[in-house]
Write an enzyme that holds these catalytic residues in place. Structure first.
Site, short mmCIF file in Angstrom:
data_model
loop_
_atom_site.label_atom_id
_atom_site.label_comp_id
_atom_site.label_asym_id
_atom_site.label_seq_id
_atom_site.Cartn_x
_atom_site.Cartn_y
_atom_site.Cartn_z
N ASP A 38 0.84 -1.20 0.00
CA ASP A 38 0.00 0.00 0.00
C ASP A 38 0.88 1.25 0.00
OD1 ASP A 38 -1.35 2.14 2.21
OD2 ASP A 38 -2.59 1.48 0.54
N GLU A 166 6.84 20.87 -18.66
CA GLU A 166 5.76 20.18 -19.37
C GLU A 166 4.72 21.19 -19.80
OE1 GLU A 166 2.42 19.82 -18.40
OE2 GLU A 166 1.81 18.38 -19.93
N1 DTR Z 1 -1.95 18.93 -20.38
C1 DTR Z 1 -1.86 18.49 -18.98
C2 DTR Z 1 -3.21 18.15 -18.41
C3 DTR Z 1 -4.01 17.25 -19.27
C4 DTR Z 1 -5.10 17.59 -19.98
N2 DTR Z 1 -5.59 16.46 -20.63
C5 DTR Z 1 -4.79 15.43 -20.35
C6 DTR Z 1 -4.86 14.11 -20.75
C7 DTR Z 1 -3.85 13.22 -20.30
C8 DTR Z 1 -2.83 13.70 -19.48
C9 DTR Z 1 -2.77 15.04 -19.07
C10 DTR Z 1 -3.78 15.89 -19.50
C11 DTR Z 1 -1.28 19.59 -18.14
O1 DTR Z 1 -1.83 20.66 -18.12
O2 DTR Z 1 -0.24 19.32 -17.49
ZN ZN Z 2 -1.07 21.67 -16.61
ZN ZN Z 3 -0.01 18.40 -15.89
CA CA Z 4 -2.78 3.78 -0.34
#
Ligand code: DTR
Ligand code: ZN
Ligand code: ZN
Ligand code: CA
Length: 433
Positions: A38, A166
């Site tokens: 866990d 990112e």
């Molecule tokens: N772009 C990502 C958030 C996000 C939006 N749709 C998805 C689908 C799958 C993974 C991430 C995301 C962000 O803003 O970091």
């Molecule tokens: Zn984001």
């Molecule tokens: Zn994100």
């Molecule tokens: Ca847990």
């Protein structure tokens, strides 16, 4: 014709009328798969509190190029170093600012088979980014620390990463993949991405990419009677995209962002229909109060389940051996001869440390050249000629990085006597996976 019992498996290699060797199926017992422990919700939340404090102490965010992001990297790195991980900080530049990826390798496991889990650590500049993506970062951090606490020794090599920038378009993860040599990329059996795991109005989405990885996640939720949906819009929207573009199997989890939960989804998951999964997405209110504990607990346990299950490796009996003991005469100063072995029942790539055992009876062994030819047709040099080596016989075991080869298929030993006088024959040879 030869029938041989070798090690843990009986391998019968019969020369049929055609002279082609057929390998009888070997019996392989799958090693017991360890069940994941866990993951402590309290520990994950403590990491989120630390990330919140870091943002508060650095202008309210943890964005690329800001002090709060580097402080986040330093925080995660310190915990991993203390736990015994081998960490590397990879720098890159984006939008005129220095970015950082943190890579953490858990020592051990088969270097030719890497199971990789990642999450982006940066926030947007408008807030602390606790759900996006402190939740993913803290979940894989606590999973990594649990690996260390348990002293887990997986078959595969475990690697974790916290990506930079990112939010600027998967800049850090793309920089990592683009700068990874092809030979290293081919060793990654799977990359698991975790971006937003604790949305307040949570959904349970599983990436619909690699089917094996998707199935591991789905089994986890099904065992808890949680229905899931496939994540369709995510293809290009997070750090799995560069890995997928490089042909690496990917998967991951997502609890939803700015889109609204439907009535049907609210019916099965609870929460509020017509409301965004995360109303604080990319906003200043994405703080520790923007966390769904139930989703964070369940999803961090799903992270551990996938890491444990997918790093257990391919179920083969360690030391599965395939042998051909048919004698093959080696023409004195003549053409190369070959002896085949048919490998079956070994899924995935061959190991980076494939063992090739050779037994050649031959006077003046300096005349003899030996190559291993993989199912792709590529030759791997095991022994070159050495005119001065007048000793008899080549009886040795060679280690070959065959991780570019698919394990199953016909492998051949190619032997040539490149100088006149002195002759001999191939007595037997074998591959151990
Ligand atoms: N772009 C990502 C958030 C996000 C939006 N749709 C998805 C689908 C799958 C993974 C991430 C995301 C962000 O803003 O970091
Ligand atoms: Zn984001
Ligand atoms: Zn994100
Ligand atoms: Ca847990």
């Amino acid at each position: 014709m030869a029938l041989l019992a070798t090690g843990a498996a009986l391998t019968a290699t019969l020369l049929g009328a055609s002279g082609a060797a057929q390998a009888a199926p070997t019996t392989a017992k799958a090693p017991a798969k360890a069940a994941a422990p866990d993951i402590s919700l309290a520990n994950v939340k403590a990491h989120l509190t630390s990330l919140q404090s870091i943002a508060a102490a650095n202008g309210g965010n943890r964005a690329h190029g800001r002090s709060g992001y580097k402080a986040s990297i330093d925080f995660v790195k310190a915990k991993l170093d203390a736990a015994g991980f081998t960490t590397t900080v990879q720098q890159f530049t984006s939008s005129g600012a220095t970015g950082y990826n943190l890579i953490a390798d858990w020592p051990g496991g088969d270097a030719g088979h890497v199971l990789f889990a990642g999450a982006h650590l940066d926030s947007v500049s408008s807030g602390a980014g606790i759900n996006d993506n402190g939740s993913g970062s803290a979940s894989i951090l606590e999973t990594a620390l649990t690996v260390a606490r348990e002293g887990y020794k997986p078959t595969k090599h475990l690697r974790f990463a916290w990506w930079g920038a990112e939010e600027l378009g998967m800049v850090g993860s793309r920089y990592y993949v683009n700068n990874l040599p092809a030979a290293e990329r081919s060793k990654i059996d799977g990359y698991l991405n975790f971006d937003m795991l604790a949305s307040p109005n949570a959904g349970y989405f599983v990436y619909d990419d690699d089917k094996k990885i998707e199935g591991v996640f789905k089994d986890f939720y099904a065992a808890r009677s949680i229905s899931t949906e496939i994540e369709t819009e995510g293809d290009g929207r997070s750090d799995h995209a560069p890995f997928k573009s490089a042909g690496i199997p990917v998967g991951g989890l997502f609890s939803g962002a700015e889109t609204r939960k439907s009535a049907a989804q609210a019916q099965k998951w609870g929460g509020t229909a017509g409301q965004a999964f995360d109303r604080c997405y990319h906003s200043s209110c994405d703080s520790t109060s923007n966390i769904n504990d139930k989703a964070l607990d369940t999803n961090s346990d799903a992270v551990a389940h996938a890491v444990w299950t997918l790093s257990a490796g391919t179920p083969t009996t360690p030391g599965t051996t395939f042998e051909n003991a048919a004698d093959v005469a080696i023409p004195d100063g003549g053409a190369a001869v070959e002896s085949p072995v048919a490998v079956t029942g070994i899924a995935g790539k061959a190991p980076a440390a494939l063992k090739a055992g050779v037994d050649i009876k031959h006077t003046w062994r300096g005349d003899v050249v030996v190559d291993l030819v993989g199912p792709s047709g590529k030759a791997y040099r095991l022994k070159s000629s050495s005119g001065s080596d007048s000793a008899d016989n080549v009886i040795d075991t060679y280690t070959v990085d065959a991780s570019a080869e698919t394990a199953n298929g016909t492998w051949k030993l190619r032997v040539q006597d490149i100088a006149a006088q002195d002759s001999g024959y191939l007595d037997s040879w074998k591959l151990t996976f």
